[in-house]
Motif scaffolding. Sequence first.
Motif, PDB file in Angstrom:
ATOM      1  N   ASN A  12      10.570   2.022   5.639  1.00 22.40           N
ATOM      2  CA  ASN A  12       9.824   2.720   6.669  1.00 22.40           C
ATOM      3  C   ASN A  12       8.414   2.642   6.814  1.00 22.40           C
ATOM      4  N   GLY A  13       8.014   2.550   5.701  1.00 18.85           N
ATOM      5  CA  GLY A  13       6.397   2.171   5.307  1.00 18.85           C
ATOM      6  C   GLY A  13       5.768   1.119   5.929  1.00 18.85           C
ATOM      7  N   ALA A  14       6.882   0.006   6.161  1.00 27.59           N
ATOM      8  CA  ALA A  14       6.152  -1.215   7.020  1.00 27.59           C
ATOM      9  C   ALA A  14       6.234  -0.962   8.417  1.00 27.59           C
TER      10      ALA A  14
ATOM     11  N   GLY B 228       5.159  -0.710   2.991  1.00 28.03           N
ATOM     12  CA  GLY B 228       3.753  -0.967   3.652  1.00 28.03           C
ATOM     13  C   GLY B 228       2.705   0.088   2.845  1.00 28.03           C
ATOM     14  N   ALA B 229       1.507  -0.231   3.515  1.00 30.74           N
ATOM     15  CA  ALA B 229       0.434   0.735   3.108  1.00 30.74           C
ATOM     16  C   ALA B 229      -0.567   0.670   3.877  1.00 30.74           C
ATOM     17  N   ARG B 230      -1.199   1.763   3.993  1.00 27.03           N
ATOM     18  CA  ARG B 230      -2.461   2.059   5.029  1.00 27.03           C
ATOM     19  C   ARG B 230      -3.484   2.922   4.343  1.00 27.03           C
ATOM     20  N   ILE B 231      -4.805   2.629   4.233  1.00 27.72           N
ATOM     21  CA  ILE B 231      -5.801   3.667   3.837  1.00 27.72           C
ATOM     22  C   ILE B 231      -6.625   3.959   5.166  1.00 27.72           C
ATOM     23  N   GLU B 232      -6.802   5.026   5.297  1.00 26.93           N
ATOM     24  CA  GLU B 232      -7.520   5.652   6.444  1.00 26.93           C
ATOM     25  C   GLU B 232      -8.403   6.695   6.070  1.00 26.93           C
ATOM     26  N   ASP B 233      -9.849   6.449   6.633  1.00 23.40           N
ATOM     27  CA  ASP B 233     -10.879   7.580   6.463  1.00 23.40           C
ATOM     28  C   ASP B 233     -11.490   7.558   7.893  1.00 23.40           C
TER      29      ASP B 233
END
Length: 375
Positions: free
Chosen positions: A210-212, A347-352
Amino acid sequence: MTTTSLEPSDLYPTTRPAAVSEAVERAGLDALLLTPGPDLRYVTGYDALPLERLTCLVVPASGEPFLMVPRLELPAAEHSPASRLGIEFVAWDETEDPYAEVARRLGPVARVGLADRMWAMQSLRFRAVMPEAEQVLAGSVLRDLRMRKSPAEKAALAEAGAAIDAVHNLVPQFLKAGRTEREVGKDIAEAIIDSGHARVDFVIVGSGPNGASPHAELSDRVIRPGEPVVVDIGGVMPSGYCSDSTRNYCVGEPPADYVAYYEVLKRAQEAACAHVRPGVTCESVDAAAREVITEAGYGEYFVHRTGHGIGLETHEEPYIVAGNTEELRPGFAFSVEPGIYLPGRHGARIEDIVVCGETAGERVNHTTRDLVVVD
């Protein structure tokens, strides 16, 4: 809980209606018609209820602005920051036609700007009473004002960033193998309110495959040992300004292929943040992240823009995307959130959230961008 020293007079200054009126004139419009939503709140500070009864701020290019308000909503308007602005409140009764009254007060008009989020039923009513007037989006007039955040707005975004950081610091307590995404999401939602937010905007807990999906909905999927989890969360502060931050977790030892591309993602996000400064284009910030990911062989798995503006809306201009040649200016605020998504796996996402300063970008989120492994 986050506390605030921000005052309505800081966020919604008495000079704003005049600045908007000048922008209306420069745009060649006769008036702006702002119904409940972020545009109305930006100009007045009034967080009006969206109702079938018309509430509408009218800002003429020449002449004084006025607020049409249902009589039963008049006390709320009078207790809002709008009461400080010297704007006339025109209360209307149930048997009156507020649309016709707006048209009568404006007189003949050729072009009017409608709030970007005005309901269709309202825009059509305005068309009926002003049939000769061309209707355009108010956003075309307000965009430059709203994109460039004032010092008070930047402080509001920093406050929102600190509040959502506090929630991310609690996430490892909620993430356990055997719990469902929905159970974890419920705990996170409660923590968002406890951190000082007025309301929850969204909670994404994307475990394993689901992270994708970048916008995965909470589900009853059980989180399993060794699975990465994307946690993207945000809310709205009492000030009206929004938070939005994504961090990544793993319940137990992470998969080797995930660790490999996570390091690529960290470099990409850092490169995009480092690229932020006045004069560079929005699309070049996107390119700074995309280049790192593409060179590492994951370009096809970065499926969305690098970021979006943020303020009184979670998604607003400017958009950090290929094709947007708008140059960054001090005060622009936006997310930097590259992602890598392997369908069916993880999946992965990095958000600032980043604010463009006088010489560089300034993050408002400060929790670790490393993968957090939860025992």
